[in-house]
Design an enzyme around this catalytic site. Structure first.
Site, mmCIF file in Angstrom:
data_model
loop_
_atom_site.group_PDB
_atom_site.id
_atom_site.type_symbol
_atom_site.label_atom_id
_atom_site.label_comp_id
_atom_site.label_asym_id
_atom_site.label_seq_id
_atom_site.Cartn_x
_atom_site.Cartn_y
_atom_site.Cartn_z
ATOM 1 C CB SER A 559 -0.956 -0.044 1.191
ATOM 2 O OG SER A 559 -1.968 0.911 1.063
ATOM 3 C CG ASP A 645 -7.351 -1.523 -4.010
ATOM 4 O OD1 ASP A 645 -8.003 -0.695 -3.345
ATOM 5 O OD2 ASP A 645 -6.267 -1.994 -3.631
ATOM 6 C CG HIS A 690 -6.334 -1.392 -0.098
ATOM 7 N ND1 HIS A 690 -5.483 -1.346 -1.180
ATOM 8 C CD2 HIS A 690 -5.655 -0.819 0.929
ATOM 9 C CE1 HIS A 690 -4.355 -0.758 -0.827
ATOM 10 N NE2 HIS A 690 -4.430 -0.443 0.450
#
EC number: 3.4.21.-
Length: 727
Positions: A559, A645, A690
């Site tokens: 991320s 996502d 995510h």
């Protein structure tokens, strides 16, 4: 309080905070996930047959939420270029991967979200929400309350459970692994449990009881990844469902929780740097909420309650780190707050739990874990330094006023139980089999001097019997954003690597939260380059101290950690041989300039506002991974991305990959014949979450990539991985 303060502290960086006691996951703004799902798998048989024998009735008033489906038909993963010949041990790899992927599904179970209420324990068993008597919780003797398959979702699991005070109702939030969409179901408890209602897109929720002995459910509604509305609802003969609060500022989000004694329901409105809390009286929930303190820019605070006093964890005053203050519940404004306990410098507050006579603080000081037990009667403080191998806490559900249980873990060591007993004033350790990893591995706490002289902590793991560490492979992990610590909970694949001779290094760079709020402040906005300098210093220090070498060094990030990882690939590619990135944030500039994205406004205080501030724009241009790709040699990079996502859109990752390949091709052309280009792999996974479960397929693909790039034999590592995945 069971994780509530921890969740509050993490929620300063999150847009969809989830509350404690249910051990659920927290979801970050655009780019991060705070608590990955690594501890959610355990070995246990489903009891599907028994579960389905007692299917509950569904009220006609209940609303079934349609399932979401996704397709990859129009998306093709970028093919691997310059593919190397398959290694001789590929058959062994494929064999083990097949074994991993074809393990009987019923052998694995999501670790239960477990809530104790009254004489019952509520949890998930197989595909069902169930309850059993407390003393029978470890048996198969349970009552089925709701079958999750009635919602027609793909592989649903329970994310959170809340039980009404008198156990007339239970509410459970249900979601799936491949989507952030959730459904909150309300079950009326009786001889034949009935689903009274269901609400889509609920984030946080709590029960209280009003003056007429009626259960009232308060919940927040999430729309476009934002949580701004608070509702309250009643069921049975007197059905109501009304919105009573809406946050107008799009940079703030809202979440709810009860104080541990259930005296107050708190409405928390906050962004990255500022918070505001309203109290709803648990005895009269229809009365207007009471404001504790109007939001003041830069002031964060969290509230707990005991004996008509509010205990407030806040950063107000100097130093601007968290401290514990208290005031009478009927005079809650900031001018009445009295200092109660201060933290040492370089201390991170991880969690707080309130008991009848004690307040327990879970702390990280200079990268080591501590528990501080404060006696509320005499203000005494007992500080306990925890074992040096421990890297993370796991808070345990607890309503026993005499004991404070918790677990300790590390990336290579499974959780171990500890209990602090107030009467004895001692910490008791779980007895039994000692994990062999304690004797076969070492954990080191090192420091690297960054460019500006700041000392950056590192946590390093390696085998005790390793010889010539300079010739061992090294895996570096980094994050450095939102004030969030690197995740250091147990991960079987990390343990397997150490067993196979790898060195693991966790670099706690600025921008993260390991050393408190200032550590985060020194790595955000126009100080983001500090985190990059820290990462570079950490890797060079490791090499300088004899830990591996550039040709055997790999880097991994998830991320928002992709920002620093991608930036290092641009600025110092010679330090690395291979990189794995998962759902990485790689295009800071274009993302932060796109105000149509749902979370851009909430992210401004982390990355800056390039749309209106030229200084921010130029600074982001200086480090943004996408903006700084250039024709040069790069390490091989494996990127895992997710089709739908919403936090890190696939489009940006694809653009980054294409631009990177073009730069590599240009460099290869300029270099001439004989140049070996790095492998750039984009693995697009279906789904829109995510926070994807760490599947066997993903784990083995990433490890396979690292071994191939370093030219290592992976035969034994996959056999070991299969063994450890059965922990």
């Amino acid at each position: 309080m069971q994780q509530k303060t921890k969740l509050f502290l993490q929620a300063l960086k999150y847009s969809i905070p989830h509350l404690g006691k249910c051990m659920q996951k927290q979801h970050l703004n655009h780019y991060n996930f705070a608590d990955h799902y690594y501890n959610r798998i355990k070995l246990k048989k489903y009891h599907l047959t028994k579960c389905l024998q007692n299917k509950p009735k569904i009220s006609e008033l209940a609303r079934n939420i349609p399932s979401r489906s996704f397709s990859c038909k129009d998306l093709q993963p970028v093919k691997q270029e310059n593919e190397k010949p398959l290694p001789e041990n590929m058959d062994a790899f494929e064999k083990v991967r097949t074994k991993l992927e074809t393990q009987p599904q019923e052998e694995y179970e999501i670790i239960n979200v477990e809530v104790k209420h009254g004489g019952f324990v509520y949890y998930q068993e197989g595909c069902c929400l169930v309850r059993s008597k407390d003393e029978e919780a470890d048996n198969d003797n349970y009552e089925v309350l709701f079958n999750l398959e009635e919602l027609k979702l793909d592989q649903p699991f329970i994310d959170c459970i809340r039980v009404a005070p008198d156990e007339k109702y239970v509410a459970a939030k249900i979601r799936t692994e491949d989507s952030e969409a959730s459904t909150c179901v309300i079950i009326k408890l009786s001889d034949q449990p009935v689903m009274e209602a269901s609400f889509p897109n609920v984030s946080s929720f709590e029960w209280v009881k009003d003056e007429e002995d009626e259960d009232v459910l308060f919940y927040t509604f999430q729309r476009n990844l934002r949580c701004h509305d608070v509702y309250r609802a009643t069921f049975g003969d007197n059905k109501r469902n009304e919105r009573f609060y809406t946050e107008k500022d799009p940079s703030y989000f809202v979440f709810l929780y009860l104080t541990k004694d259930s005296r107050f329901l708190t409405i928390n409105i906050m962004n990255k740097t500022t918070s505001e809390v309203w109290l709803i009286d648990g005895l009269s929930p229809w009365d207007p909420p009471v404001l504790i303190q109007k939001r003041i820019h830069g002031v964060l605070y969290y509230v707990e309650h005991r004996d008509d006093e509010l205990y407030i964890l806040t950063n107000v005053g100097e130093p601007t780190e968290f401290k514990l203050m208290r005031t009478a519940a009927d005079t809650p404004a900031i001018m009445n707050w009295d200092l109660f306990f201060t933290m040492k410098r370089n201390t991170k507050v991880i969690d707080l739990d309130m008991f009848k006579d004690h307040c327990v603080l879970f702390l990280k000081h200079s990268n080591l874990l501590y528990v501080n037990v404060i006696g509320l009667a005499d203000d005494s403080v007992r500080s306990l330094k925890l074992p040096p191998w421990a890297c993370g806490f796991i808070m345990d559900t607890n309503s026993d006023p005499k004991n404070c249980p918790f677990q300790l873990c590390s990336p290579i060591r499974p959780p171990k139980y500890y209990t602090y007993k107030f009467a004895e004033g001692k910490l008791f350790e779980e007895t039994g089999h000692e994990d062999p990893i304690t004797k076969t591995s070492r954990v080191l706490r090192l420091e690297a001097k960054s460019k500006d002289g700041k000392l950056v902590p590192m946590t390093v793991f390696h085998k005790t019997d390793s010889e010539d560490l300079q010739k061992k492979p090294l895996l570096v992990q980094v994050y450095g954003a939102y004030g969030i610590d690197l995740k250091m909970n147990f991960r079987p694949e990390r343990r397997v690597l150490v067993d196979d001779g790898w060195i693991l290094a966790y670099c706690h760079v600025r921008g993260g939260g390991e050393l408190g709020l200032q550590w985060h402040a020194d790595g955000r906005l126009t100080k983001k380059l500090n985190g990059l300098a820290d990462l570079e210093a950490c890797i060079k220090t490791l090499h300088g101290q004899g830990f591996s070498q550039p040709s055997l060094t790999t880097l991994t990030a998830f991320s928002a950690g992709g920002v620093l990882a991608g930036a290092l690939c641009n600025s110092n590619p010679e330090l690395l041989r291979a990189v794995t990135l998962e759902a990485p944030f790689l295009d800071v500039l274009n993302t932060m300039m796109d105000t149509t994205l749902p979370l851009t406004l909430e992210e401004l205080e982390e990355w800056g506002n390039p749309s209106s501030d030229e200084k921010h724009k130029n600074y982001i241009k200086h480090y943004c991974p996408y903006q700084n790709i250039k024709p040069q040699h790069y390490p091989s990079i494996h990127i895992t991305a997710y089709e739908n996502d919403e936090r890190v859109p696939l489009k940006g990752i694809v653009s980054y990959t294409e631009k990177l390949k073009e730069a590599i091709a240009e460099h290869a052309k300029d270099t001439g014949e004989g140049y070996q280009s790095p492998n750039i792999i984009l693995d697009i996974q279906p789904g829109g979450n995510h926070v994807i479960e760490d599947s066997h397929k993903k784990i083995t693909a990433q490890i396979k990539f690292l071994y191939e790039e370093l030219g290592l034999d992976s035969t034994s590592v996959f056999e070991d991985l299969k063994k450890y995945l059965k922990f």
